[in-house]
Design a protein around this motif. Structure first.
Motif, short mmCIF file in Angstrom:
data_model
loop_
_atom_site.label_atom_id
_atom_site.label_comp_id
_atom_site.label_asym_id
_atom_site.label_seq_id
_atom_site.Cartn_x
_atom_site.Cartn_y
_atom_site.Cartn_z
N LEU A 1 0.84 -1.20 0.00
CA LEU A 1 0.00 0.00 0.00
C LEU A 1 0.87 1.25 0.00
CD1 LEU A 1 -2.57 -1.09 2.73
CD2 LEU A 1 -2.79 -1.35 0.26
N PHE A 2 1.91 1.22 0.83
CA PHE A 2 2.77 2.39 0.91
C PHE A 2 3.54 2.60 -0.38
CE2 PHE A 2 6.61 4.78 2.06
CZ PHE A 2 6.00 5.90 2.61
N PHE A 3 3.88 1.50 -1.05
CA PHE A 3 4.55 1.67 -2.34
C PHE A 3 3.61 2.36 -3.34
CE2 PHE A 3 6.08 0.47 -6.53
CZ PHE A 3 7.43 0.80 -6.41
N THR A 4 2.34 1.93 -3.35
CA THR A 4 1.36 2.62 -4.19
C THR A 4 1.25 4.09 -3.79
OG1 THR A 4 0.08 0.61 -4.60
CG2 THR A 4 -1.08 2.70 -4.83
N SER A 5 1.17 4.34 -2.49
CA SER A 5 1.06 5.72 -1.99
C SER A 5 2.29 6.54 -2.37
CB SER A 5 0.89 5.72 -0.47
OG SER A 5 -0.20 4.92 -0.08
N PHE A 6 3.46 5.94 -2.20
CA PHE A 6 4.73 6.61 -2.51
C PHE A 6 4.80 6.97 -3.99
CE2 PHE A 6 9.23 5.85 -3.88
CZ PHE A 6 9.83 6.94 -3.22
N MET A 7 4.41 6.03 -4.84
CA MET A 7 4.44 6.28 -6.28
C MET A 7 3.34 7.27 -6.70
SD MET A 7 6.88 4.41 -8.03
CE MET A 7 7.74 5.71 -7.17
N LEU A 8 2.18 7.20 -6.05
CA LEU A 8 1.10 8.13 -6.34
C LEU A 8 1.53 9.56 -5.98
CD1 LEU A 8 -1.84 8.81 -7.09
CD2 LEU A 8 -2.46 8.23 -4.72
N ALA A 9 2.06 9.73 -4.77
CA ALA A 9 2.52 11.05 -4.36
C ALA A 9 3.62 11.55 -5.30
CB ALA A 9 3.03 10.99 -2.92
N ASP A 10 4.51 10.66 -5.68
CA ASP A 10 5.59 11.05 -6.58
C ASP A 10 5.05 11.50 -7.93
OD1 ASP A 10 8.52 11.05 -7.38
OD2 ASP A 10 7.69 9.64 -8.84
N GLN A 11 4.03 10.79 -8.45
CA GLN A 11 3.46 11.18 -9.74
C GLN A 11 2.80 12.54 -9.65
OE1 GLN A 11 1.54 8.27 -12.42
NE2 GLN A 11 -0.29 9.56 -12.30
N VAL A 12 2.09 12.80 -8.55
CA VAL A 12 1.43 14.10 -8.38
C VAL A 12 2.48 15.22 -8.38
CG1 VAL A 12 0.12 15.52 -6.77
CG2 VAL A 12 -0.60 13.17 -7.22
N VAL A 13 3.54 15.05 -7.60
CA VAL A 13 4.59 16.06 -7.54
C VAL A 13 5.32 16.17 -8.87
CG1 VAL A 13 6.75 16.70 -6.41
CG2 VAL A 13 4.86 15.79 -5.04
N ASP A 14 5.55 15.01 -9.50
CA ASP A 14 6.25 14.96 -10.79
C ASP A 14 5.50 15.74 -11.86
OD1 ASP A 14 8.37 14.07 -12.42
OD2 ASP A 14 7.30 12.25 -13.02
N ASN A 15 4.18 15.87 -11.69
CA ASN A 15 3.35 16.62 -12.63
C ASN A 15 2.95 17.99 -12.09
OD1 ASN A 15 2.47 14.82 -15.13
ND2 ASN A 15 2.60 13.47 -13.36
N ASP A 16 3.75 18.49 -11.14
CA ASP A 16 3.52 19.82 -10.57
C ASP A 16 2.09 19.98 -10.07
OD1 ASP A 16 6.16 20.76 -11.03
OD2 ASP A 16 5.65 21.18 -13.12
N TRP A 17 1.60 18.91 -9.44
CA TRP A 17 0.28 18.91 -8.83
C TRP A 17 -0.83 19.19 -9.84
CZ3 TRP A 17 0.12 18.07 -3.38
CH2 TRP A 17 1.36 18.09 -2.76
N TYR A 18 -0.53 19.00 -11.12
CA TYR A 18 -1.50 19.23 -12.20
C TYR A 18 -2.08 20.64 -12.17
CZ TYR A 18 -1.28 14.12 -12.29
OH TYR A 18 -0.85 12.82 -12.34
#
Length: 355
Positions: free
Chosen positions: A159-176
């Protein structure tokens, strides 16, 4: 040789279960035998079963070699196992690994890419399935492993890996470009772990939850605000990203009606209400996709080390948010499955089963 066992659920009725006896499988050349030792059971495992056909989760551990027909499915679990016998150099008896396991006494794997960090299962039936689920990490070569944290790793690591990657994607996309990030099922482990990673870095984090989980979710301190689903109309009408972990159509409809074109992203992350939500969302988050991107950006060791650092920060806090409930044996596994399936498990409780 001692007997083995398998726990299975009816694919058409997840509340119907069976415990089947069987023999411990014999090995062919190139194979190793894992004894399933200690596993967790969360809403994530129910998700695997709900999406068993659509996302091919039933295919990881086919029922036929275990003497069961295809009306039955083996919901995958995360946990620890030990190698009891092996024909593969570098995968020696006594090796303890973390990975994707069947709800059963044993698992035959075909190790490849064996190194100090573990191995991958190259069994033919898993060749076309998502590769992150085929990795088995050796406890001696895993930067995130601490023996005293095994139960936390069992319950939270995937779960935390999913959360970690999800948070990273959001930041990676400048929070859209959003000013607000709204997470449904905010009391769920995946949601609050993502919020923990994101809190204080950018836009406001708003959790949505049921009235019964409101106090618990607010007590976590990783959201800027927590509302019930009935209060969606109280959200500020600012550019908003919706991370949907509930899969409930009513929540998405209410958010779209309230925010209109200020809902700049609508992303399905998973489901905790057993209602597939991918079709209704604009896009679907799948952790292995972002993992592949970051493996290229950072290298495998870079990704492992960043994950381990994030996990250690999170694990220092989450132990105070969780009561681990430990059962023993296949019957306890069945009881935990039925509790989680029926929604009887409070958000503070995590089920671990010693087999």
């Amino acid at each position: 040789m001692a007997d083995s066992w398998t726990f299975a659920v009816a694919r058409a009725d997840l509340a119907r279960t069976t415990l089947a006896d069987g023999a411990v499988p014999a090995l062919a050349d190139g194979e190793a035998l894992l004894r399933v030792d200690r596993v967790g059971l969360t809403a994530n495992n129910v998700t695997y079963a709900v999406l068993g056909e659509a996302m091919r989760y039933w295919e990881f551990f086919p029922p036929e070699p275990r003497g069961l027909d295809r009306q039955w499915g083996l919901p995958p679990l995360w946990g620890f196992a030990e190698v009891t016998s092996s024909t593969v150099a570098g995968v020696e008896p006594g090796l303890r690994v973390y990975g994707y396991l069947p709800p059963a006494g044993h698992l035959v794997v075909r190790p490849e890419r064996v190194d100090g960090s573990g191995f991958r299962d190259a069994s033919p039936h898993r060749a076309g399935l998502p590769s992150p689920y085929n990795s088995y990490r050796s406890t001696t070569g895993d930067p995130a492993y601490r023996a005293e944290q095994e139960d936390l790793l069992i319950l939270f690591r995937p779960l935390f890996f999913t959360s970690f990657m999800l948070a990273d994607q959001v930041v990676d996309n400048d929070w859209y470009g959003a000013e607000s990030l709204v997470l449904s099922s905010a009391s769920s482990k995946t949601a609050y772990a993502a919020a923990f990673e994101l809190h204080g870095l950018g836009p406001r984090l708003i959790g949505l939850t049921s009235p019964g989980n409101l106090a618990f979710t607010r007590s976590l301190g990783c959201y800027d605000d927590v509302l019930t689903y009935d209060d969606i109309a109280a959200l500020d009408a600012v550019p908003t990203v919706y991370l949907d972990l509930s899969g409930a159509p009513a929540h998405r409809s209410a958010l779209r009606a309230h925010l209109g074109d200020r809902l700049v992203r609508d992303i399905a992350v998973g489901l905790t209400q057993q209602t597939p939500n991918a079709d209704a969302a604009e896009e679907v988050f799948f952790a292995p996709v972002q993992m592949r991107k970051r493996s290229q950006d950072w290298g495998r060791d870079g990704l492992d080390n960043r994950f381990a650092d994030a996990w250690q920060r999170f694990s220092q806090v989450v132990s105070g948010w969780l009561d681990v409930r430990v059962g023993a044996g296949p019957e306890a596994l069945r009881d935990a499955w039925l509790d989680v399936l029926a929604g009887r498990t409070p958000p503070r409780v995590g089920h671990v089963v010693q087999l």
